[in-house]
Scaffold this active site. Structure first.
Site, mmCIF file in Angstrom:
data_model
loop_
_atom_site.group_PDB
_atom_site.id
_atom_site.type_symbol
_atom_site.label_atom_id
_atom_site.label_comp_id
_atom_site.label_asym_id
_atom_site.label_seq_id
_atom_site.Cartn_x
_atom_site.Cartn_y
_atom_site.Cartn_z
ATOM 1 C CG ASP A 32 -2.051 0.981 1.120
ATOM 2 O OD1 ASP A 32 -2.425 1.348 -0.023
ATOM 3 O OD2 ASP A 32 -2.569 1.402 2.164
ATOM 4 C CG HIS A 49 -0.611 2.304 -9.328
ATOM 5 N ND1 HIS A 49 -0.806 1.899 -8.024
ATOM 6 C CD2 HIS A 49 -1.682 3.083 -9.636
ATOM 7 C CE1 HIS A 49 -1.945 2.406 -7.570
ATOM 8 N NE2 HIS A 49 -2.498 3.129 -8.540
ATOM 9 C CG LEU A 143 9.058 -16.688 -4.175
ATOM 10 C CD1 LEU A 143 8.988 -16.712 -2.646
ATOM 11 C CD2 LEU A 143 9.336 -15.265 -4.664
#
Ligand code: IPE
Ligand code: IPE
Ligand code: MG
Length: 252
Positions: A32, A49, A143
């Site tokens: 955020d 963004h 991962l």
């Protein structure tokens, strides 16, 4: 700001030398603060963004290189549709672009990529890109990166309840078989362990409908650092804090 920067860059250097395995298995992140980051710099908000994507890329490299097993990131919530159509369109376009441009590198670093959320209402080309990316990387052993898009925990749980009810009604399941474990197996995260640590950047002290079921015993870490500034050094800071926590799971 200047002082904080100096301190961070030192920590950055120090932490690149991590040699121990991570002390946990699964980290979930609420990424955020992108727009505030852009506002602070007088940039268009959408630039926040784009910078956020770079941050994620760096972090994925870092945690992948050091052997983290699971990372689940919140990229777009089911409530984020309430933003302007300009922003929503930009984000949807950005997701498509990132998957297209990063897939081969992620695959090369053995990342297993998957998407959680209600993907059925996304544009067909994006759904297709997500499917391809998941398929291409499904056998990778590095991962495991879950990206939550059009994700909302309440609808995830509601949908699970609906499917459990249907299975009971059709005799595939008996009522006595319904346990917490079974409910978990109807969620998007059915194949992965619960998060050990839930990080939220940008300082808000709330979960914003993220992993409500799975985070029952996650340690929470909220940092005021805005997502585009969240470096591997900041991640290490969160891990240091995690290491000091005493996890009791309701026991003594
Ligand atoms: C998080 O940053 C990214 C998304 C929710 C898509 P925000 O866009 O919420 O940025 P802030 O919190 O308004 O600064
Ligand atoms: C949560 O951030 C969702 C993502 C980071 C994708 P928001 O900015 O949407 O959350 P609220 O509105 O502050 O609760
Ligand atoms: Mg926000």
């Amino acid at each position: 700001m200047g002082i904080a920067r100096g301190r961070h860059s030192k920590t950055d250097k120090k932490h690149v030398a991590r040699q121990e395995p991570f002390p946990l298995t699964h980290v979930a992140i609420i990424m955020d603060g992108n727009r505030r980051w852009a506002d602070l710099r007088g940039l268009p908000r959408l630039a926040g963004h784009r910078q956020g994507v770079k941050t994620l890329k760096e972090l994925v490299k870092y945690v992948g290189r050091h052997g983290l097993k699971y990372l689940t990131v919140y990229a777009f919530s089911s409530e984020n549709w309430n933003r302007s159509s300009e922003e929503v369109d930009y984000l949807i376009g950005l997701f498509a672009e990132v998957v297209r441009d990063e897939l081969e590198e992620l695959h090369g670093s053995k990342v297993r990529l998957s998407f959680i959320g209600d993907l059925s209402t996304l544009p067909a080309n994006l759904q297709q890109a997500f499917r391809q990316a998941s398929q291409r990387t499904r056998d990778n052993q590095g991962l495991s990166l879950q990206v939550a898009i059009n994700y909302g925990a309440r609808s995830e749980i509601t949908e699970a309840v609906r499917r459990i009810a249907a299975d009971v009604k059709q005799g595939r399941l008996s009522e006595s078989e319904i346990s917490a474990e079974l409910v978990g197996s109807y969620l998007y995260t059915k194949d992965i362990p619960d998060p050990d640590l839930l990080i939220r950047t940008g300082g808000e002290m709330r979960l914003s409908n993220y992993l409500l079921w799975q985070s029952a015993y996650a340690e929470l870490y909220v940092t005021p650092v805005l997502w585009p500034d969240f470096s591997p050094a900041e991640f290490e800071r969160a891990l240091c804090e995690f290491a000091l926590r005493e996890r009791r799971f309701g026991g003594d």
